[in-house]
Structures are given as structure tokens and as C-alpha cells.
Design an enzyme around this catalytic site. Structure first.
Site, PDB file in Angstrom:
ATOM      1  N   GLY A   1       0.816  -1.212   0.000  1.00 14.90           N
ATOM      2  CA  GLY A   1       0.000   0.000   0.000  1.00 14.90           C
ATOM      3  C   GLY A   1       0.847   1.258   0.000  1.00 14.90           C
ATOM      4  N   CYS A   2       1.943   1.221   0.721  1.00  9.91           N
ATOM      5  CA  CYS A   2       2.816   2.396   0.810  1.00  9.91           C
ATOM      6  C   CYS A   2       3.585   2.613  -0.488  1.00  9.91           C
ATOM      7  CB  CYS A   2       3.769   2.264   1.995  1.00  9.91           C
ATOM      8  SG  CYS A   2       2.871   2.262   3.578  1.00  9.91           S
TER       9      CYS A   2
END
Length: 162
Positions: A48-49
Site C-alpha cells: 500500500g505504501c
């Protein structure tokens, strides 16, 4: 005692952290000069990052053209940030908040299950006042979209003479 969460209309706290190049970064040096898009993210190299960081990278010129500086903050080390920025060719500043002090100053909540640091994005005007705060642990692209939409709206507003 509960932790204060920085909200729209609040002035941001002043802070100093180290960037991915090992230099001291003082937020006060941007206040009065630029708009700031400040995003807190959980961890370098997590799926996600990576999506979020690369989305900010891909839209970076749009942010710059709207007079905003993008800054990412996580608790990862300087070395991790260096590798993360290099691997994904991130053109903006990454700040290392290893003790979580700045995250606490902003009152960024933990993730849904409290296992990871939370994900939060702030759009801050030139005076250091929060214009948008956006929290969504999983919809990383929304952080970029919401931030750009606000900056475009502000940029396109017609300013009437006094």
C-alpha cells in the site's frame, strides 16, 4: 488524556526531522513560502505504501505546478528511506520519524487493528493552516486525488480585487 488530532483549520505544529539525504528538515522553512502536502504512511516497501508513494511521484509535477511541496513521513530509518526513494525514484522529501514524535504531534491514529501506524494526508496552506485532512488506510490513491482536487480548486478560484 487523549491525543489532539490536527484538523482542518488548525495550525500545524512546527517540527524538525532528518530527510532521506541525512539533512535536517525544518517545516518552518516552507511555511510562508509554499503549500504543503504532508502524508504520513505506515512503512517503506509495503504494498500500500509503495502504491501511495509512487502515485505521489507520478503526480509530483501537478503538485509542483500548483505551488505545493510533497513530503512523506514514516517511522522508517534514514537508510530505509534512502533505499525506498532510490528504488522508486521518489522526487520529494521523505522524513524519518523513528520515535513517532511528529506523528503524535499531529495525532495520526493507528490503523484499523492498531497494528501499524496510520495513514493520513494533510494539505496545508502557505500560512501553515490545514485545509484538508484525509484518513483512509486502504484507499491510497484517494489521498492523491483528494489533495490535487483541493489544490486545483484553490488555484482556479477567481480572486476579486479589494
Amino acid at each position: 488524556m487523549s491525543q489532539k488530532i490536527i484538523r482542518v483549520g488548525d495550525e500545524i505544529p512546527l517540527f524538525a526531522l532528518t530527510d532521506q539525504n541525512g539533512k535536517e528538515f525544518l517545516i518552518k522553512n516552507l511555511i510562508g513560502r509554499k503549500k504543503i502536502v504532508l502524508f504520513f504512511y505506515p512503512k517503506d516497501f509495503t504494498p500500500g505504501c509503495v502504491r501511495e508513494a509512487c502515485s505521489f511521484r507520478d503526480q509530483y509535477d501537478d503538485f509542483k505546478n500548483l505551488g505545493a511541496e510533497v513530503i512523506g513521513i514514516s517511522s522508517d530509518s534514514l537508510k530505509s528511506h534512502q533505499k525506498f526513494a532510490e528504488k522508486y525514484k521518489l522526487p520529494y522529501t521523505l522524513l524519518s520519524d523513528t520515535k513517532g514524535r511528529v506523528r503524535k504531534q499531529f495525532g495520526v491514529p493507528k490503523s484499523v487493528y492498531g497494528l501499524l501506524p496510520g495513514r493520513m494526508t494533510y494539505v496545508i496552506d502557505e500560512k501553515g493552516i490545514v485545509q484538508l485532512s484525509f484518513k483512509n488506510q486502504f484507499g491510497t490513491e484517494k489521498h492523491i486525488e483528494q489533495s490535487l482536487n483541493l489544490l486545483k480548486t484553490q488555484h482556479n478560484e477567481i480572486k476579486l480585487p479589494n
